[in-house]
Design an enzyme around this catalytic site. Structure first.
Site, PDB file in Angstrom:
ATOM      1  N   VAL A   1      20.741   4.089  29.770  1.00 32.47           N
ATOM      2  CA  VAL A   1      20.229   3.123  28.807  1.00 32.47           C
ATOM      3  C   VAL A   1      21.199   1.945  28.776  1.00 32.47           C
ATOM      4  O   VAL A   1      22.397   2.136  28.564  1.00 32.47           O
ATOM      5  CB  VAL A   1      20.097   3.733  27.395  1.00 32.47           C
ATOM      6  CG1 VAL A   1      19.686   2.651  26.393  1.00 32.47           C
ATOM      7  CG2 VAL A   1      19.085   4.876  27.392  1.00 32.47           C
TER       8      VAL A   1
ATOM      9  N   THR B   1      21.680 -11.514  28.388  1.00 24.29           N
ATOM     10  CA  THR B   1      21.277 -10.835  29.604  1.00 24.29           C
ATOM     11  C   THR B   1      22.486 -10.742  30.523  1.00 24.29           C
ATOM     12  O   THR B   1      23.454 -11.476  30.380  1.00 24.29           O
ATOM     13  CB  THR B   1      20.132 -11.588  30.308  1.00 24.29           C
ATOM     14  OG1 THR B   1      19.708 -10.855  31.467  1.00 24.29           O
ATOM     15  CG2 THR B   1      20.578 -12.973  30.750  1.00 24.29           C
TER      16      THR B   1
ATOM     17  N   THR C   1      15.474  -9.186  32.835  1.00 23.46           N
ATOM     18  CA  THR C   1      15.556  -9.154  31.371  1.00 23.46           C
ATOM     19  C   THR C   1      14.890 -10.384  30.760  1.00 23.46           C
ATOM     20  O   THR C   1      15.099 -11.505  31.217  1.00 23.46           O
ATOM     21  CB  THR C   1      17.023  -9.090  30.916  1.00 23.46           C
ATOM     22  OG1 THR C   1      17.632  -7.933  31.468  1.00 23.46           O
ATOM     23  CG2 THR C   1      17.106  -9.029  29.393  1.00 23.46           C
TER      24      THR C   1
END
Length: 256
Positions: free
Chosen positions: A150, A172, A121
């Site tokens: 997702v 993150t 990320t």
């Protein structure tokens, strides 16, 4: 309050550019799946492209050879295979129906997928000369995720949030857990109420850890004056900072 996002997008390499196109050229907030890819390509991004690499294919093959373990399934049978999967038999308790599950163990196992070696990320906050703030997050998502999953990357307020009047935040970690708390929205609103970035970041992480003591995650917070801080749980986290007055990027290490 301008937002653009894409999710579940394949065949287009640059997800963050696609998200920006949604923000600039549609009245929507999020596009998903192959239609998001089609939109991005129609607006000029290269594609469709095969995004698989030799490394990712080798990783996938080894995972298949290991009976598709680890994965993100729960309450299914068979537990140690590549499926097809079926629901475990429901357990009736009075008029209610529940599934037997060790929640703590499930979160521990799932969070163990998130570490320095398998996480990609990138979350950023940018301040321009006029004081306007832009934030963005891009990620491949969790390794071995269930198709269609997702995470928190495209969810405004979870992986990133910004307000010119207050500041910004990026996050993150275990997105499936973190998105339930909208931690970056929480951070910005806490700073709006007067919390310092350090306190706001720690508070948001603590709220998650209180409910999920085995989760892994991290946050950076920066106010409109440029004061910044980070907080993390379950790992040692690093974020970087660069301003016009600095000769080079400074890397900040944050300990749990």
């Amino acid at each position: 309050m301008e937002v653009g996002a894409v999710a579940g997008m394949r065949y287009v390499k640059n997800g963050i550019k696609a998200a920006r196109l949604v923000m600039l050229y549609t009245q929507h907030t999020m596009l998903v799946g192959d239609q998001a890819s089609a939109f991005a390509i129609s607006m000029g991004l290269p594609g469709p492209s095969n995004l698989s690499s030799t490394e990712s294919m080798e990783k996938w093959i080894k995972w298949k050879e290991n009976q598709c373990q680890p994965n993100f399934r729960k309450n299914v049978v068979p537990e140690n295979s590549c499926g097809p999967y079926y629901r475990k038999k429901d357990v009736n308790v009075g008029e209610k129906t529940c599934l037997v599950e060790d929640v703590a163990e499930h979160i521990r196992m799932k969070s163990s997928y998130v570490d320095f070696h398998n996480h990609d990320t990138i979350s950023m906050a940018i301040f321009d000369k006029s004081g306007h703030i832009a934030v963005g997050t891009s990620t491949n998502g969790a390794s071995f995720k269930i198709p269609g999953r997702v995470g928190d990357g495209p969810i405004a307020g979870s992986s990133a949030y910004g307000d010119d009047e207050v500041g910004a935040c990026g996050a993150t970690g275990d997105g499936d857990i973190m998105m339930r708390f909208l931690p970056c929205y929480q951070v910005v609103e806490s700073m709006r109420l007067g919390m310092e970035p350090r306190v706001a970041a720690k508070d948001a992480i603590s709220r998650i850890a209180k409910k999920y003591p085995n989760f892994v995650g991290a946050i950076f917070a920066v106010d409109k004056n440029g004061t910044h801080a980070g907080a993390c749980y379950g790992w040692t986290f690093q974020y970087s900072v660069r301003s016009p007055s600095m000769d080079d990027v400074e890397v900040i290490t944050v300990y749990p």
